[in-house]
Write a protein that holds these residues in place. Structure first.
Motif, PDB file in Angstrom:
ATOM      1  N   LEU A   1       0.827  -1.203   0.000  1.00  0.00           N
ATOM      2  CA  LEU A   1       0.000   0.000   0.000  1.00  0.00           C
ATOM      3  C   LEU A   1       0.865   1.257   0.000  1.00  0.00           C
ATOM      4  O   LEU A   1       0.523   2.264  -0.632  1.00  0.00           O
ATOM      5  CB  LEU A   1      -0.936  -0.005   1.211  1.00  0.00           C
ATOM      6  CG  LEU A   1      -2.076  -1.043   1.166  1.00  0.00           C
ATOM      7  CD1 LEU A   1      -2.823  -1.053   2.489  1.00  0.00           C
ATOM      8  CD2 LEU A   1      -3.026  -0.736   0.018  1.00  0.00           C
ATOM      9  N   LYS A   2       1.997   1.206   0.702  1.00  0.00           N
ATOM     10  CA  LYS A   2       2.894   2.360   0.735  1.00  0.00           C
ATOM     11  C   LYS A   2       3.445   2.655  -0.659  1.00  0.00           C
ATOM     12  O   LYS A   2       3.504   3.802  -1.097  1.00  0.00           O
ATOM     13  CB  LYS A   2       4.040   2.109   1.719  1.00  0.00           C
ATOM     14  CG  LYS A   2       3.610   2.203   3.181  1.00  0.00           C
ATOM     15  CD  LYS A   2       4.721   1.766   4.124  1.00  0.00           C
ATOM     16  CE  LYS A   2       5.903   2.700   4.067  1.00  0.00           C
ATOM     17  NZ  LYS A   2       6.945   2.326   5.057  1.00  0.00           N
ATOM     18  N   THR A   3       3.866   1.590  -1.383  1.00  0.00           N
ATOM     19  CA  THR A   3       4.461   1.807  -2.702  1.00  0.00           C
ATOM     20  C   THR A   3       3.425   2.167  -3.759  1.00  0.00           C
ATOM     21  O   THR A   3       3.762   2.763  -4.787  1.00  0.00           O
ATOM     22  CB  THR A   3       5.216   0.539  -3.153  1.00  0.00           C
ATOM     23  OG1 THR A   3       4.307  -0.566  -3.173  1.00  0.00           O
ATOM     24  CG2 THR A   3       6.369   0.225  -2.201  1.00  0.00           C
TER      25      THR A   3
ATOM     26  N   GLY B   1       8.181   4.060  -4.504  1.00  0.00           N
ATOM     27  CA  GLY B   1       6.865   4.496  -4.941  1.00  0.00           C
ATOM     28  C   GLY B   1       6.601   5.973  -4.779  1.00  0.00           C
ATOM     29  O   GLY B   1       5.482   6.434  -5.028  1.00  0.00           O
ATOM     30  N   VAL B   2       7.591   6.765  -4.371  1.00  0.00           N
ATOM     31  CA  VAL B   2       7.416   8.207  -4.228  1.00  0.00           C
ATOM     32  C   VAL B   2       7.638   8.863  -5.595  1.00  0.00           C
ATOM     33  O   VAL B   2       8.624   8.562  -6.269  1.00  0.00           O
ATOM     34  CB  VAL B   2       8.397   8.793  -3.188  1.00  0.00           C
ATOM     35  CG1 VAL B   2       8.244  10.307  -3.107  1.00  0.00           C
ATOM     36  CG2 VAL B   2       8.168   8.157  -1.831  1.00  0.00           C
ATOM     37  N   PRO B   3       6.743   9.756  -6.038  1.00  0.00           N
ATOM     38  CA  PRO B   3       6.871  10.373  -7.360  1.00  0.00           C
ATOM     39  C   PRO B   3       8.171  11.153  -7.538  1.00  0.00           C
ATOM     40  O   PRO B   3       8.626  11.862  -6.623  1.00  0.00           O
ATOM     41  CB  PRO B   3       5.664  11.309  -7.432  1.00  0.00           C
ATOM     42  CG  PRO B   3       4.669  10.718  -6.487  1.00  0.00           C
ATOM     43  CD  PRO B   3       5.480  10.157  -5.360  1.00  0.00           C
ATOM     44  N   LEU B   4       8.759  11.010  -8.749  1.00  0.00           N
ATOM     45  CA  LEU B   4       9.937  11.782  -9.121  1.00  0.00           C
ATOM     46  C   LEU B   4       9.562  12.959 -10.010  1.00  0.00           C
ATOM     47  O   LEU B   4      10.164  14.027  -9.931  1.00  0.00           O
ATOM     48  CB  LEU B   4      10.934  10.887  -9.867  1.00  0.00           C
ATOM     49  CG  LEU B   4      11.627   9.790  -9.048  1.00  0.00           C
ATOM     50  CD1 LEU B   4      12.431   8.883  -9.971  1.00  0.00           C
ATOM     51  CD2 LEU B   4      12.531  10.404  -7.980  1.00  0.00           C
ATOM     52  N   THR B   5       8.553  12.736 -10.882  1.00  0.00           N
ATOM     53  CA  THR B   5       8.127  13.790 -11.810  1.00  0.00           C
ATOM     54  C   THR B   5       6.610  13.867 -11.806  1.00  0.00           C
ATOM     55  O   THR B   5       5.911  12.910 -11.457  1.00  0.00           O
ATOM     56  CB  THR B   5       8.612  13.492 -13.239  1.00  0.00           C
ATOM     57  OG1 THR B   5       8.084  12.226 -13.661  1.00  0.00           O
ATOM     58  CG2 THR B   5      10.131  13.444 -13.314  1.00  0.00           C
TER      59      THR B   5
ATOM     60  N   LEU C   1       6.178  12.382   1.352  1.00  0.00           N
ATOM     61  CA  LEU C   1       6.674  11.378   2.302  1.00  0.00           C
ATOM     62  C   LEU C   1       5.901  11.433   3.614  1.00  0.00           C
ATOM     63  O   LEU C   1       5.580  10.398   4.209  1.00  0.00           O
ATOM     64  CB  LEU C   1       8.171  11.600   2.554  1.00  0.00           C
ATOM     65  CG  LEU C   1       9.107  11.164   1.416  1.00  0.00           C
ATOM     66  CD1 LEU C   1      10.526  11.670   1.675  1.00  0.00           C
ATOM     67  CD2 LEU C   1       9.112   9.641   1.296  1.00  0.00           C
ATOM     68  N   LYS C   2       5.609  12.664   4.085  1.00  0.00           N
ATOM     69  CA  LYS C   2       4.829  12.818   5.314  1.00  0.00           C
ATOM     70  C   LYS C   2       3.424  12.241   5.143  1.00  0.00           C
ATOM     71  O   LYS C   2       2.898  11.581   6.043  1.00  0.00           O
ATOM     72  CB  LYS C   2       4.755  14.300   5.708  1.00  0.00           C
ATOM     73  CG  LYS C   2       6.053  14.861   6.261  1.00  0.00           C
ATOM     74  CD  LYS C   2       5.875  16.322   6.669  1.00  0.00           C
ATOM     75  CE  LYS C   2       7.168  16.896   7.237  1.00  0.00           C
ATOM     76  NZ  LYS C   2       7.003  18.321   7.639  1.00  0.00           N
ATOM     77  N   GLU C   3       2.819  12.490   3.980  1.00  0.00           N
ATOM     78  CA  GLU C   3       1.483  11.946   3.714  1.00  0.00           C
ATOM     79  C   GLU C   3       1.504  10.417   3.751  1.00  0.00           C
ATOM     80  O   GLU C   3       0.597   9.774   4.287  1.00  0.00           O
ATOM     81  CB  GLU C   3       0.990  12.416   2.339  1.00  0.00           C
ATOM     82  CG  GLU C   3       0.607  13.880   2.287  1.00  0.00           C
ATOM     83  CD  GLU C   3       0.111  14.282   0.908  1.00  0.00           C
ATOM     84  OE1 GLU C   3      -0.146  13.369   0.083  1.00  0.00           O
ATOM     85  OE2 GLU C   3      -0.015  15.489   0.651  1.00  0.00           O
ATOM     86  N   ARG C   4       2.570   9.848   3.199  1.00  0.00           N
ATOM     87  CA  ARG C   4       2.650   8.391   3.164  1.00  0.00           C
ATOM     88  C   ARG C   4       2.822   7.813   4.558  1.00  0.00           C
ATOM     89  O   ARG C   4       2.216   6.794   4.906  1.00  0.00           O
ATOM     90  CB  ARG C   4       3.799   7.939   2.253  1.00  0.00           C
ATOM     91  CG  ARG C   4       3.765   6.446   1.975  1.00  0.00           C
ATOM     92  CD  ARG C   4       4.810   6.026   0.994  1.00  0.00           C
ATOM     93  NE  ARG C   4       6.147   6.137   1.561  1.00  0.00           N
ATOM     94  CZ  ARG C   4       7.243   5.652   0.997  1.00  0.00           C
ATOM     95  NH1 ARG C   4       7.143   5.062  -0.177  1.00  0.00           N
ATOM     96  NH2 ARG C   4       8.415   5.789   1.557  1.00  0.00           N
TER      97      ARG C   4
END
Length: 760
Positions: free
Chosen positions: A691-693, A713-717, A733-736
């Motif tokens: 779910l995190k990714t 799984g954190v957006p780069l663009t 990152l905080k939201e995740r």
């Protein structure tokens, strides 16, 4: 009228004399006895004129016997409906050509892709009609189905799959110049269409503007594009997916990531458009016929498996086009010899029937005769079309060579989807009547209605479809069949979540027959309530038959069953221990028999309820035999928990937990169930990590919001390919992390809730 008789003593005396004379002829005594008996029998039927029976009159039926009538699409009438001319079939009495023997042909699939809900609609519905004909009305049906395992679609799909796979194998990078947006042109206004002369940057900018119009800004503009070309949405989705794949690839290249995996991502993301380019450039290089055979065999096998999962009976005879090549040649030759076809540059075409005596073309849709269409939106890969007339059609395109050889010059029923009425079925009739030189090849045409998904027409060509495998992940075969049974077979079906969770689920619950453990108290209990229920039962049987005679009106037939079950349940509840078991069991067995007749279960005709479940191999599963060990174990556990809850002792919670441990460690293991708390925790952890990714990927976020991601799984663009700023990444990152904590708390609350349930 029958008269009484008297004994003729004179005849008897003569018999005795004959008997005496016979003794001198040394005849056996047994023959004397027979002769004597015979003589007495003859004289016994001598009429007396003085005494007569009263006259007998045949009974006058209170209710006439229903006669089966079918909506026959060879008898239609036109009406203006929703501003359009719509064809409505007329009901005609069903009269088989040969007693109770029925010849029935059903159009099978063209096997080049996964079977979908459109196939389920047609084949489950036809299976229901077939079962009604055989299992209810008692007809002897010869059911034939054709598989089209070679045609343009199969050849093209096999070739394109081969070219795409070859590209994946041969390449480690991909040139973006191969990508084109020109498939959108048909739906766009002329001043907004993309041009092949524009640069990549110009195309990219223009397409971004189109995307904004289509998705975010102007829905009316998008609807206008759809009206110009119904494929606009499909083409736009493909082009948009390709654009995103290109942007992701560009970002990967900027980051120095040039692996084969990245190249394959680009190929996969842009394949809908890329495959058109590959096919146009390299189709002449693909000449291996085994590619088509392999593709067709693969999808036919999966189609057959899907039909078994849906409990659709196998056809009595299955024909494949590739197995009838000698018959095709003979078939075409005879049509040529009969004067209804001609050759042109290696192809054979039928002539229009306009001037032919005793023949008519487009019997199903004569008003469509001017709209010639050969099922070829694109140029054929096998023949050049050089027809003399727009009304002529290519024999090899429409031919179903299995039909004439198997069913002869006439059949009772031909069935298929309504979308095949013209020109497909009209062409079939024309070519077969040309072959047999007969005026009528089919007596009754049965067309199933369109399937809509959540209000939208399902279309494989528009990629708006749900596979059978996908729908069976969500609903059972019985629920899908019930959904079709609640609709008229020839009407449009809107398959929706509300239908499945509402009417279908309620109907399934109502028809679930249960043995409530009621036993007789020793009295017959056949009183007014029982008489009323029996009368209701008999009337329901009559109404049920009348519904099925009304062109297989399954919605009305189901209403009869539902009403009878509800009435019977009301009777059971009102009578208590005074219930008449014989009456209830007779009703329950008949209802169960009708449910199994519809294909909603399997098993013996005397079984109560749905019956046994069918398995994929065509056999049946004894549910009671399989479930009983588990039910006994869980029943014992339930009784223990209930006893502790009633006692309300200080150690009740502890004792209940001990019972849970005993269930897990001692009682479930002998029946083959092992519960592992540690494994469950591991699975929960894996799910949390997944779910995190996936948190910032569609469908959790809107398609196109982000373009590329890091390994976690954190957006780069963003969707336009612009790099996400450091501050924005920190926020993500905080939201995740916050979401991960919420998920962890949710899992804890679930465990606590289970504990509370145990306490109560």
């Amino acid at each position: 009228m029958c008269d009484l008789v008297e004994i003729d003593w004179t005849l008897m005396t003569m018999t005795l004399i004959v008997s005496s004379l016979s003794s001198r002829l040394f005849l056996p005594r047994s023959r004397f006895r027979v002769l004597f008996f015979y003589s007495r029998t003859i004289q016994t039927f001598r009429p007396m004129s003085s005494v007569k029976q009263p006259s007998w009159a045949p009974p006058v039926p209170i209710q006439p016997e229903p006669v089966l009538k079918i909506y026959n699409y060879l008898c239609v009438w036109l009406a203006r409906y929703a501003k359009e001319l719509t064809a409505f079939a007329s009901q005609t009495e069903f009269i088989p050509k040969s007693g109770r023997s029925v010849k029935w042909y059903n159009c099978g699939p063209t096997v080049y892709d996964a079977s979908h809900m459109g196939h389920a609609r047609n084949h489950v519905t036809q299976d229901v009609l077939r079962r009604i004909m055989t299992d209810y009305f008692g007809y002897e049906v010869q059911f034939v189905m054709n598989i089209t395992d070679i045609d343009d679609k199969i050849i093209k799909r096999a070739r394109q799959n081969h070219l795409l796979e070859k590209l994946r194998t041969d390449t480690t990078s991909l040139d973006g110049n191969l990508i084109s947006h020109n498939e959108l042109a048909a739906g766009l206004p002329e001043n907004e269409r993309l041009s092949s002369t524009e640069t990549d940057q110009e195309l990219d900018e223009k397409f971004t503007q189109i995307a904004d119009l289509a998705v975010q800004v102007n829905k009316e503009w998008r609807q206008e594009c759809l009206e110009r070309d119904e494929r606009f949405d499909m083409n736009f989705t493909s082009a948009n997916r390709t654009l995103l794949a290109l942007r992701n690839a560009e970002n990967s290249l900027k980051a120095g990531v040039t692996s084969q995996e990245e190249a394959h991502k680009l190929i996969d993301g842009s394949q809908d458009i890329l495959i058109l380019f590959l096919d146009e450039q390299y189709k002449s290089t693909v000449t291996d016929p085994s590619l088509s055979r392999t593709l067709a065999s693969h999808w036919e096998s999966l189609f057959s498996e899907d039909m078994r999962r849906l409990h659709v009976r196998d056809p009595d005879t299955l024909t494949r086009v590739t197995e009838y090549m000698p018959e095709i040649i003979t078939f075409v030759d005879k049509i040529l010899n009969n004067g209804y076809a001609y050759e042109s540059e290696g192809s054979v075409y039928t002539k229009a029937f306009d001037d032919a005596p005793n023949h008519d073309y487009a019997k199903l849709e004569p008003w469509s005769k001017g709209k010639r269409y050969d099922g070829i939106a694109e140029a054929s890969t096998l023949t050049k079309f050089t027809r003399r007339s727009a009304s002529d059609f290519a024999l090899w395109k429409a031919s179903k060579p299995g039909e004439p050889a198997v069913l002869g010059e006439n059949m009772d029923i031909h069935s298929g989807g309504i979308d095949l009425a013209f020109p497909h079925h009209d062409n079939e009739m024309a070519q077969s009547e040309a072959y047999h030189d007969c005026p009528t090849w089919v007596n009754y045409f049965v067309h199933t209605g369109h399937l809509h998904i959540e209000g939208l027409k399902m279309s494989k060509s528009l990629k708006n479809f749900i596979t059978i495998d996908g729908i069976l992940q969500k609903y059972t075969a019985r629920q899908i069949r019930l959904a079709f049974l609640t609709q008229l077979w020839n009407a449009k079906v809107d398959f929706s979540e509300s239908l499945m969770s509402g009417e279908v689920r309620n109907l399934e619950t109502t028809l679930n027959a249960q043995n409530n453990g009621v036993t007789s108290d020793g009295y017959h209990h056949y009183e007014d309530l029982e008489k009323e229920l029996v009368a209701k039962f008999h009337q329901s049987q009559y109404t049920f038959r009348a519904a099925l005679c009304d062109s297989f009106n399954t919605p009305e037939a189901l209403d009869v069953l539902r009403d009878l079950v509800s009435r019977t349940n009301t009777y059971i509840n009102s009578r208590g221990k005074a219930v008449n078991l014989g009456v209830v069991q007779n009703i329950a067995r008949w209802v169960g028999k009708m449910l199994r007749m519809f294909g909603l279960g399997e098993g013996e005709s005397s079984e109560i309820g749905w019956g046994q479940e069918g398995n994929a191999e065509g056999g049946v599963v004894n549910r009671e035999e399989i479930l009983m060990p588990y039910l006994r174990t869980l029943s014992t556990f339930r009784d223990g928990v209930r006893r502790l809850a009633i006692d309300k002792g200080d150690s009740a919670l502890k004792d209940i937990l001990a019972l849970c441990d005993k269930l897990r460690d001692e009682e479930l293991i002998p029946v083959g169930v092992a519960l592992d708390d540690q494994e469950a925790k591991k699975e929960a952890a894996k799910e949390a990590e997944r779910l995190k990714t996936e948190m910032f990927r569609p469908p959790n976020v809107k398609e196109g919001v982000y373009g590329s991601y890091d390994e976690s799984g954190v957006p780069l663009t963003d969707g336009e390919g612009k790099e996400i700023s450091k501050s924005a990444r920190k926020k993500l990152l905080k939201e995740r992390e916050a979401q991960a904590k919420l998920h962890e708390e949710y899992l804890k609350s679930e465990i606590s809730e289970e504990g509370l349930k145990l306490q109560t």
